[in-house]
Design a protein around this motif. Sequence first.
Motif, PDB file in Angstrom:
ATOM      1  N   ARG A   1     -14.639  28.085  -5.113  1.00  0.00           N
ATOM      2  CA  ARG A   1     -15.472  27.061  -4.473  1.00  0.00           C
ATOM      3  C   ARG A   1     -15.648  27.267  -2.972  1.00  0.00           C
ATOM      4  NH1 ARG A   1     -12.450  24.659  -8.448  1.00  0.00           N
ATOM      5  NH2 ARG A   1     -13.728  23.869 -10.176  1.00  0.00           N
TER       6      ARG A   1
ATOM      7  N   HIS B   1     -25.243  22.853  -2.494  1.00  0.00           N
ATOM      8  CA  HIS B   1     -23.894  22.270  -2.537  1.00  0.00           C
ATOM      9  C   HIS B   1     -23.686  21.585  -3.894  1.00  0.00           C
ATOM     10  CE1 HIS B   1     -20.290  20.650  -0.495  1.00  0.00           C
ATOM     11  NE2 HIS B   1     -20.545  19.489  -1.069  1.00  0.00           N
TER      12      HIS B   1
ATOM     13  N   GLY C   1     -17.866  12.273  -2.559  1.00  0.00           N
ATOM     14  CA  GLY C   1     -19.077  13.088  -2.352  1.00  0.00           C
ATOM     15  C   GLY C   1     -20.311  12.342  -2.817  1.00  0.00           C
ATOM     16  N   SER C   2     -20.224  11.713  -3.984  1.00  0.00           N
ATOM     17  CA  SER C   2     -21.359  10.944  -4.507  1.00  0.00           C
ATOM     18  C   SER C   2     -21.680   9.770  -3.592  1.00  0.00           C
ATOM     19  CB  SER C   2     -21.050  10.427  -5.911  1.00  0.00           C
ATOM     20  OG  SER C   2     -20.728  11.512  -6.740  1.00  0.00           O
TER      21      SER C   2
ATOM     22  N   HIS D   1     -14.494  12.679   2.399  1.00  0.00           N
ATOM     23  CA  HIS D   1     -14.787  13.621   1.319  1.00  0.00           C
ATOM     24  C   HIS D   1     -14.175  14.991   1.630  1.00  0.00           C
ATOM     25  CE1 HIS D   1     -16.979  15.984  -1.606  1.00  0.00           C
ATOM     26  NE2 HIS D   1     -17.734  16.564  -0.694  1.00  0.00           N
TER      27      HIS D   1
ATOM     28  N   ILE E   1     -16.106  20.449 -11.474  1.00  0.00           N
ATOM     29  CA  ILE E   1     -15.228  19.837 -10.489  1.00  0.00           C
ATOM     30  C   ILE E   1     -13.796  20.350 -10.716  1.00  0.00           C
ATOM     31  CG2 ILE E   1     -14.379  17.760 -11.641  1.00  0.00           C
ATOM     32  CD1 ILE E   1     -16.338  17.776  -8.427  1.00  0.00           C
ATOM     33  N   SER E   2     -13.041  20.490  -9.638  1.00  0.00           N
ATOM     34  CA  SER E   2     -11.662  20.970  -9.778  1.00  0.00           C
ATOM     35  C   SER E   2     -10.762  19.840 -10.249  1.00  0.00           C
ATOM     36  CB  SER E   2     -11.169  21.514  -8.443  1.00  0.00           C
ATOM     37  OG  SER E   2     -11.105  20.460  -7.516  1.00  0.00           O
TER      38      SER E   2
ATOM     39  N   GLY F   1     -20.580  22.776   2.759  1.00  0.00           N
ATOM     40  CA  GLY F   1     -20.055  21.487   3.210  1.00  0.00           C
ATOM     41  C   GLY F   1     -19.901  21.451   4.719  1.00  0.00           C
TER      42      GLY F   1
ATOM     43  N   TYR G   1     -12.491  11.377  -5.897  1.00  0.00           N
ATOM     44  CA  TYR G   1     -13.514  12.341  -6.310  1.00  0.00           C
ATOM     45  C   TYR G   1     -14.918  11.742  -6.298  1.00  0.00           C
ATOM     46  CZ  TYR G   1      -9.960  15.707  -7.700  1.00  0.00           C
ATOM     47  OH  TYR G   1      -8.941  16.600  -7.682  1.00  0.00           O
TER      48      TYR G   1
ATOM     49  N   ARG H   1     -10.435  14.915   1.192  1.00  0.00           N
ATOM     50  CA  ARG H   1     -10.058  14.935  -0.228  1.00  0.00           C
ATOM     51  C   ARG H   1     -10.115  16.372  -0.743  1.00  0.00           C
ATOM     52  NH1 ARG H   1     -13.788  16.227  -4.625  1.00  0.00           N
ATOM     53  NH2 ARG H   1     -12.118  17.577  -5.295  1.00  0.00           N
ATOM     54  N   VAL H   2     -11.195  17.074  -0.432  1.00  0.00           N
ATOM     55  CA  VAL H   2     -11.351  18.451  -0.888  1.00  0.00           C
ATOM     56  C   VAL H   2     -10.216  19.312  -0.331  1.00  0.00           C
ATOM     57  CG1 VAL H   2     -12.801  20.520  -0.684  1.00  0.00           C
ATOM     58  CG2 VAL H   2     -13.845  18.307  -1.212  1.00  0.00           C
TER      59      VAL H   2
HETATM   60  C1  HEM Z   1     -22.792  15.709   4.037  1.00  0.00           C
HETATM   61  C2  HEM Z   1     -22.782  15.341   2.902  1.00  0.00           C
HETATM   62  C3  HEM Z   1     -22.044  15.826   1.675  1.00  0.00           C
HETATM   63  C4  HEM Z   1     -22.442  15.451   0.456  1.00  0.00           C
HETATM   64  C5  HEM Z   1     -23.634  14.545   0.138  1.00  0.00           C
HETATM   65  C6  HEM Z   1     -21.533  16.045  -0.490  1.00  0.00           C
HETATM   66  C7  HEM Z   1     -21.602  15.845  -1.853  1.00  0.00           C
HETATM   67  C8  HEM Z   1     -20.657  16.330  -2.760  1.00  0.00           C
HETATM   68  C9  HEM Z   1     -20.512  15.887  -4.121  1.00  0.00           C
HETATM   69  C10 HEM Z   1     -21.376  14.794  -4.799  1.00  0.00           C
HETATM   70  C11 HEM Z   1     -19.475  16.579  -4.677  1.00  0.00           C
HETATM   71  C12 HEM Z   1     -18.905  16.362  -6.090  1.00  0.00           C
HETATM   72  C13 HEM Z   1     -17.398  16.053  -6.060  1.00  0.00           C
HETATM   73  C14 HEM Z   1     -16.993  14.924  -5.199  1.00  0.00           C
HETATM   74  O1  HEM Z   1     -17.771  13.984  -5.049  1.00  0.00           O
HETATM   75  O2  HEM Z   1     -15.892  14.970  -4.621  1.00  0.00           O
HETATM   76  C15 HEM Z   1     -18.994  17.511  -3.685  1.00  0.00           C
HETATM   77  C16 HEM Z   1     -17.979  18.438  -3.876  1.00  0.00           C
HETATM   78  C17 HEM Z   1     -17.489  19.300  -2.905  1.00  0.00           C
HETATM   79  N1  HEM Z   1     -17.728  19.210  -1.544  1.00  0.00           N
HETATM   80 FE1  HEM Z   1     -19.151  18.066  -0.697  1.00  0.00          FE
HETATM   81  N2  HEM Z   1     -20.600  16.819   0.186  1.00  0.00           N
HETATM   82  C18 HEM Z   1     -20.862  16.701   1.523  1.00  0.00           C
HETATM   83  C19 HEM Z   1     -20.108  17.297   2.549  1.00  0.00           C
HETATM   84  C20 HEM Z   1     -19.045  18.166   2.362  1.00  0.00           C
HETATM   85  C21 HEM Z   1     -18.204  18.699   3.412  1.00  0.00           C
HETATM   86  C22 HEM Z   1     -18.317  18.296   4.890  1.00  0.00           C
HETATM   87  C23 HEM Z   1     -17.305  19.565   2.820  1.00  0.00           C
HETATM   88  C24 HEM Z   1     -16.227  20.382   3.462  1.00  0.00           C
HETATM   89  C25 HEM Z   1     -16.303  20.940   4.615  1.00  0.00           C
HETATM   90  C26 HEM Z   1     -17.599  19.588   1.402  1.00  0.00           C
HETATM   91  C27 HEM Z   1     -16.936  20.377   0.449  1.00  0.00           C
HETATM   92  C28 HEM Z   1     -17.018  20.206  -0.915  1.00  0.00           C
HETATM   93  C29 HEM Z   1     -16.306  21.000  -1.914  1.00  0.00           C
HETATM   94  C30 HEM Z   1     -15.423  22.253  -1.645  1.00  0.00           C
HETATM   95  C31 HEM Z   1     -16.595  20.426  -3.161  1.00  0.00           C
HETATM   96  C32 HEM Z   1     -16.075  20.859  -4.530  1.00  0.00           C
HETATM   97  C33 HEM Z   1     -14.912  19.972  -4.834  1.00  0.00           C
HETATM   98  C34 HEM Z   1     -14.363  20.168  -6.211  1.00  0.00           C
HETATM   99  O3  HEM Z   1     -14.905  20.977  -6.976  1.00  0.00           O
HETATM  100  O4  HEM Z   1     -13.369  19.494  -6.494  1.00  0.00           O
HETATM  101  N3  HEM Z   1     -18.626  18.711   1.145  1.00  0.00           N
HETATM  102  N4  HEM Z   1     -19.724  17.320  -2.505  1.00  0.00           N
END
Ligand code: HEM
Lengths: 165, 229
Positions: free
Chosen positions: B116, B204, B39-40, B102, B213-214, B123, B36, B105-106
């Motif tokens: 979400r 995002h 993303g950070s 990332h 967060i889920s 994303g 988790y 993982r999601v």
């Molecule tokens: C390009 C840079 C990206 C950044 C900087 C970013 C950043 C973050 C961060 C900080 C979180 C918080 C939870 C975690 O870290 O897992 C998050 C959650 C999430 N991200 Fe991203 N993300 C990026 C790309 C993506 C991509 C490519 C996808 C999917 C296609 C995506 C889908 C999601 C979803 C659905 C969540 C919610 C997850 C949850 O609530 O458990 N993200 N993102």
Amino acid sequence: MSDVRRAHSPEMNRRSFLTGVILWVSGIIAAIIGVPAIGYFVSPALKTSKGEKWIALGKLGDVAIKKPKAVNFQIAIKDGWINSELTETAFIVREDQSKYIVLSNQCTHLSCKVYWSDEKQVYICPCHNGIYDMEGGNISGPPPRPLDRYKTKLQDDQIFILVKG
Amino acid sequence: MEEKQNWLQWTADRIGWEAIDKAMLTRKIPKVNWAYTLGSTTLFVAIIQLVTGMFLTMYYSPSPDHAYDSINYIMNDVTLGWLIRGLHHWGASVMVILVFLHMWRVFYYGAYKYPRELTWILGVLLLVTVLALGFTGYLLPFDQKSYFATRVGTSMAGVVPLIGPFLKRVLLAGEDVGTLTLARFYGLHIWILPALFVLFVVPHLYLVFRIGISAPPVLEEEDEEGEEA
Ligand code: HEM
Ligand code: FES
């Protein structure tokens, strides 16, 4: 939390400890990027040209007495990754048969280029109206000192000046 | 907070720091694992890319005559230029890897599901932006590898049905990789795409904070076992 721990450090708990760790680690990471970035940014300022060389300006015989002559000359410079030539101008001023000086055309106020006015018999700086006499001495305007003089030497009637670069 | 009213406290009061702190930093999160943090981690590398990229523009020159030499200059003549460029160069690959990890993982934890979906859609836009940043950045050194990689990449766009040839000419700004290609890739790489990145990453993250967060989807009994471990 036990009394022992509290007594040891009343202000320190898990949260403030972690906050401290995070702040310190963030600070260190910022410094790892930030300090090199400063060096990177100022890097060209630390490179000063050390070299000096003699450049031929022309024949003293070709310069009329009491009539400043503007002469162009080239100096090779390294402009970043480009090797190029810079054209500069100097004034040869001949006072009599043997005495002469070479003046820089760069205004001593804020570096504009001065020109010689035949009509007024002075050097004029177009930027803030700095006025210099034939030998570069100040007449009026903001320039704080006379025009700079090049170091010179004469070889077979050929004038050389010492320039940086 | 203590009695002392220092400038930090003074500023924090005016910003409304307490609310930000509660919403972002000390918010409650479910019991999660290291995956988790991906993303950070991506966000962290993105910031490094942004900062090092800004510094690279101070020496880089986007013209076919100078691009290669200017990068050589950064590598050999600028104090720690190799470090700033190295971070940006390797960071680009790390970025792509992290975005995919990332995303996996999601996907793996089903975190893209209601509520979400929008976070996921943003994303996907971020993923495309990151790949486009990588592609446009690759041309900038203007060496043999850049040149042919860009020919290959734009030729791939060229086989899109119907609009392919036109799309390819738009990307190249002509028939072949040249001055205009480099100029537009540079413009895209340093202005358009980073702006899009910020435009997508802000909502995002907003959604991550707003929805929370889920939790990993685990069965009830497993959950109890998990508590012990
Ligand atoms: C390009 C840079 C990206 C950044 C900087 C970013 C950043 C973050 C961060 C900080 C979180 C918080 C939870 C975690 O870290 O897992 C998050 C959650 C999430 N991200 Fe991203 N993300 C990026 C790309 C993506 C991509 C490519 C996808 C999917 C296609 C995506 C889908 C999601 C979803 C659905 C969540 C919610 C997850 C949850 O609530 O458990 N993200 N993102
Ligand atoms: S620069 Fe010459 S007078 Fe100001």
